[in-house]
Enzyme design. Structure first.
Site, PDB file in Angstrom:
ATOM      1  N   SER A 122      40.588  50.713  40.683  1.00 35.97           N
ATOM      2  CA  SER A 122      40.483  49.269  40.579  1.00 35.97           C
ATOM      3  C   SER A 122      40.946  48.662  41.903  1.00 35.97           C
ATOM      4  O   SER A 122      42.069  48.898  42.342  1.00 35.97           O
ATOM      5  CB  SER A 122      41.367  48.787  39.423  1.00 35.97           C
ATOM      6  OG  SER A 122      41.391  47.383  39.361  1.00 35.97           O
ATOM      7  N   LYS A 151      35.928  49.581  40.710  1.00 39.37           N
ATOM      8  CA  LYS A 151      35.976  48.289  40.006  1.00 39.37           C
ATOM      9  C   LYS A 151      36.518  47.257  40.973  1.00 39.37           C
ATOM     10  O   LYS A 151      37.558  47.462  41.602  1.00 39.37           O
ATOM     11  CB  LYS A 151      36.876  48.438  38.785  1.00 39.37           C
ATOM     12  CG  LYS A 151      37.411  47.156  38.195  1.00 39.37           C
ATOM     13  CD  LYS A 151      38.002  47.414  36.827  1.00 39.37           C
ATOM     14  CE  LYS A 151      39.340  46.724  36.637  1.00 39.37           C
ATOM     15  NZ  LYS A 151      39.909  46.980  35.301  1.00 39.37           N
ATOM     16  N   LYS A 154      37.923  43.460  41.576  1.00 35.87           N
ATOM     17  CA  LYS A 154      38.472  42.267  40.936  1.00 35.87           C
ATOM     18  C   LYS A 154      37.739  41.061  41.511  1.00 35.87           C
ATOM     19  O   LYS A 154      37.542  40.972  42.739  1.00 35.87           O
ATOM     20  CB  LYS A 154      39.966  42.163  41.242  1.00 35.87           C
ATOM     21  CG  LYS A 154      40.784  43.237  40.543  1.00 35.87           C
ATOM     22  CD  LYS A 154      40.850  42.972  39.051  1.00 35.87           C
ATOM     23  CE  LYS A 154      41.813  43.910  38.349  1.00 35.87           C
ATOM     24  NZ  LYS A 154      41.919  43.640  36.907  1.00 35.87           N
ATOM     25  N   ASP A 192      35.800  42.978  37.374  1.00 34.03           N
ATOM     26  CA  ASP A 192      36.766  42.517  36.369  1.00 34.03           C
ATOM     27  C   ASP A 192      37.261  41.130  36.769  1.00 34.03           C
ATOM     28  O   ASP A 192      37.828  40.954  37.852  1.00 34.03           O
ATOM     29  CB  ASP A 192      37.950  43.501  36.304  1.00 34.03           C
ATOM     30  CG  ASP A 192      38.941  43.147  35.199  1.00 34.03           C
ATOM     31  OD1 ASP A 192      38.697  42.171  34.450  1.00 34.03           O
ATOM     32  OD2 ASP A 192      39.963  43.868  35.073  1.00 34.03           O
ATOM     33  N   GLU A 246      33.868  42.931  33.201  1.00 31.03           N
ATOM     34  CA  GLU A 246      35.018  43.019  32.299  1.00 31.03           C
ATOM     35  C   GLU A 246      35.678  41.649  32.147  1.00 31.03           C
ATOM     36  O   GLU A 246      35.971  40.980  33.143  1.00 31.03           O
ATOM     37  CB  GLU A 246      35.994  44.037  32.908  1.00 31.03           C
ATOM     38  CG  GLU A 246      37.250  44.303  32.116  1.00 31.03           C
ATOM     39  CD  GLU A 246      38.120  45.357  32.824  1.00 31.03           C
ATOM     40  OE1 GLU A 246      37.636  46.062  33.734  1.00 31.03           O
ATOM     41  OE2 GLU A 246      39.301  45.463  32.458  1.00 31.03           O
ATOM     42  N   ASP A 276      38.488  43.408  27.646  1.00 29.31           N
ATOM     43  CA  ASP A 276      39.805  43.990  27.887  1.00 29.31           C
ATOM     44  C   ASP A 276      40.812  43.128  27.106  1.00 29.31           C
ATOM     45  O   ASP A 276      41.141  43.434  25.944  1.00 29.31           O
ATOM     46  CB  ASP A 276      40.072  43.997  29.408  1.00 29.31           C
ATOM     47  CG  ASP A 276      41.469  44.427  29.818  1.00 29.31           C
ATOM     48  OD1 ASP A 276      42.308  44.681  28.944  1.00 29.31           O
ATOM     49  OD2 ASP A 276      41.743  44.512  31.039  1.00 29.31           O
ATOM     50  N   LYS A 320      43.223  50.079  26.197  1.00 25.84           N
ATOM     51  CA  LYS A 320      44.558  50.248  26.789  1.00 25.84           C
ATOM     52  C   LYS A 320      45.541  50.356  25.635  1.00 25.84           C
ATOM     53  O   LYS A 320      45.696  49.386  24.881  1.00 25.84           O
ATOM     54  CB  LYS A 320      44.936  49.028  27.630  1.00 25.84           C
ATOM     55  CG  LYS A 320      44.179  48.851  28.922  1.00 25.84           C
ATOM     56  CD  LYS A 320      44.626  47.575  29.631  1.00 25.84           C
ATOM     57  CE  LYS A 320      43.851  47.367  30.922  1.00 25.84           C
ATOM     58  NZ  LYS A 320      44.031  46.002  31.469  1.00 25.84           N
ATOM     59  N   GLY A 358      43.935  50.562  32.863  1.00 26.87           N
ATOM     60  CA  GLY A 358      45.219  50.878  33.484  1.00 26.87           C
ATOM     61  C   GLY A 358      46.067  49.630  33.622  1.00 26.87           C
ATOM     62  O   GLY A 358      45.543  48.502  33.676  1.00 26.87           O
TER      63      GLY A 358
HETATM   64  O1  SMG Z   1      46.335  50.790  36.628  1.00 29.32           O
HETATM   65  O2  SMG Z   1      44.792  51.039  38.153  1.00 29.32           O
HETATM   66  C1  SMG Z   1      45.443  50.344  37.378  1.00 29.32           C
HETATM   67  C2  SMG Z   1      45.153  48.873  37.336  1.00 29.32           C
HETATM   68  C3  SMG Z   1      43.829  48.607  36.719  1.00 29.32           C
HETATM   69  O3  SMG Z   1      42.768  46.550  37.162  1.00 29.32           O
HETATM   70  C4  SMG Z   1      43.586  47.145  36.494  1.00 29.32           C
HETATM   71  N1  SMG Z   1      44.293  46.551  35.520  1.00 29.32           N
HETATM   72  O4  SMG Z   1      42.754  43.793  33.879  1.00 29.32           O
HETATM   73  O5  SMG Z   1      42.246  45.835  33.891  1.00 29.32           O
HETATM   74  C5  SMG Z   1      42.973  44.933  34.255  1.00 29.32           C
HETATM   75  C6  SMG Z   1      44.161  45.159  35.163  1.00 29.32           C
HETATM   76  C7  SMG Z   1      45.429  44.699  34.502  1.00 29.32           C
HETATM   77  C8  SMG Z   1      46.654  44.849  35.318  1.00 29.32           C
HETATM   78  S1  SMG Z   1      46.696  43.801  36.653  1.00 29.32           S
HETATM   79  C9  SMG Z   1      48.271  43.733  37.248  1.00 29.32           C
HETATM   80 MG    MG Z   2      40.853  44.212  32.991  1.00 30.43          MG
END
Ligand code: SMG
Ligand code: MG
Length: 368
Positions: free
Chosen positions: A133, A159, A161, A187, A212, A237, A261, A289
């Site tokens: 991510s 992925k 953001k 995402d 996402e 999510d 998750k 994650g």
């Molecule tokens: O653990 O690699 C990881 C982070 C993956 O993008 C990630 N998590 O919305 O999916 C999500 C975010 C939530 C945590 S952001 C601090």
């Molecule tokens: Mg997410």
């Protein structure tokens, strides 16, 4: 099979680079672990809550309160993880708090029974395809460089953001630079509204695996409408907090893919139920994650080894997050991470790392 006590441990580990999402930037990971102490073994669970209630309404300080005041008092010397889950059901929400207690209890019980979490959950894989991510970067040049570095390490899916104003061009740039073969998804962490549907439709041309959580977590109706307008598959999510919300979202066709998750749905047992539901309906799932350290990562790998996890997840190698992980580091091999197959979650905090952590509470568990 006695549970003698529960301890809470707190600490902080710096991230190797800040992680920016549509809701904020994390530069380090503040951590809370639950340690379930038995007569011959101990089990560990990691709380996935962040310091601030931005990803969801839960946050770390509050989890300490909920675990201490409401969850630990439910435990008895012979409590199983399953019993804990049903005793904790009348406590509303607080999924991340419940999940870390459940995880510690599962780890302890499975160690006492000499079985791995992967085997207990029904894992069918010995290694899991790893995605990464990528947070929002300062410039498109930085983004291309960072994605290139991850791909050079072997990550099998990227992925990105996104947020309003940093979306279409960003995806266009990465697609152009790395080609049509790259498994790519985005995402938004709930940063858009229903009014953005036509804008999000512009992502259709980039052949993304999924988008996402484009809209706020409560806006299932908005996701239903959006999913009809855009061709990119909608994955949820934040909206999915339980088996029931998963079933509801699928029934309504608010999404066609689910990010599972354990911390967000109250634990591994609930996560497995959502997996089973999706598998029975042919709905692909993948493991999300929360910037976990090795304790949470080990358990997530066991879950992601179930047969319905057909898409690469956000379980990256320890080095993607931390210079030094709390456990023995998880590494990437040919784009995959091995599923721990020893007892319990198959990982423990390294004593030298734990030395920098603080035991903030100790509870004795009453005999039955
Ligand atoms: O653990 O690699 C990881 C982070 C993956 O993008 C990630 N998590 O919305 O999916 C999500 C975010 C939530 C945590 S952001 C601090
Ligand atoms: Mg997410």
């Amino acid at each position: 099979m006695t549970l003698l006590g529960v301890e809470l441990w707190r600490g902080e580990i710096d991230l190797v680079s800040p992680f920016r999402t549509s809701f904020g930037t994390e530069a380090s990971r503040e951590l809370l672990y639950v340690r379930a102490v038995g007569d011959s073994h101990a089990g560990w669970g990691e709380c996935v809550a962040m310091v601030e209630p931005n990803y969801s309404s839960e946050y770390l300080e509050n989890c300490i309160q909920v675990v201490s005041r409401f969850l630990v008092p439910l435990l008895r010397a012979d409590s199983s993880a399953e019993e804990f889950v049903s005793l904790a059901a009348p406590i509303r929400g607080n999924y991340m708090s419940k999940a870390c207690v459940e995880a510690a209890l599962l780890d302890l019980r499975l160690r006492q029974q000499n079985i791995s979490l992967a085997k207990f959950l029904g894992a069918t894989k010995t290694r899991v395809a790893s995605g990464v991510s990528v947070g929002i970067q300062d410039s498109l040049d930085d983004l291309v460089r960072v994605v290139g570095e991850y791909l050079a390490l072997g990550y099998l899916r990227v992925k990105l953001k996104i947020e309003p104003g940093t979306d279409i061009e960003l995806v266009r740039t990465v697609r152009k630079e790395f080609g049509d073969e790259l498994l790519l998804q985005v995402d938004a962490n709930a940063a858009y509204t229903s009014a953005d549907a036509e804008h999000l439709k512009k992502l259709d041309e980039f052949n993304l695996l999924l988008i996402e959580q484009p809209l706020p977590e409560d806006d299932l109706a908005g996701h239903v409408k959006l999913a009809k307008i855009i061709n990119t598959p909608v994955c949820l999510d934040e909206s999915i907090t339980s088996f029931d919300t998963a079933r509801g979202a699928l029934d309504l066709e608010a999404c066609s893919i689910i990010n599972i998750k354990p911390g967000r749905v109250g634990g591994y047992l609930e996560a497995k139920k959502i997996h089973d539901l999706c598998l029975s309906r042919g709905v692909p799932v993948w493991c999300g994650g929360m910037l976990e350290t090795g304790i949470g990562r080990a358990a997530n790998l066991a879950l992601a080894a179930l047969p319905g996890f057909t898409l690469p997840g956000d379980i990256s190698a320890s080095a993607r997050y931390f210079a030094r992980d709390i456990t023995k580091p998880f590494t990437l091999e040919n784009g995959h991470i091995e599923v721990p197959n020893t007892v319990g979650i198959g990982a423990k905090p390294l004593p030298e790392m734990l030395a920098d952590f603080k035991k903030i509470a100790t509870f004795e568990i009453a005999a039955n």
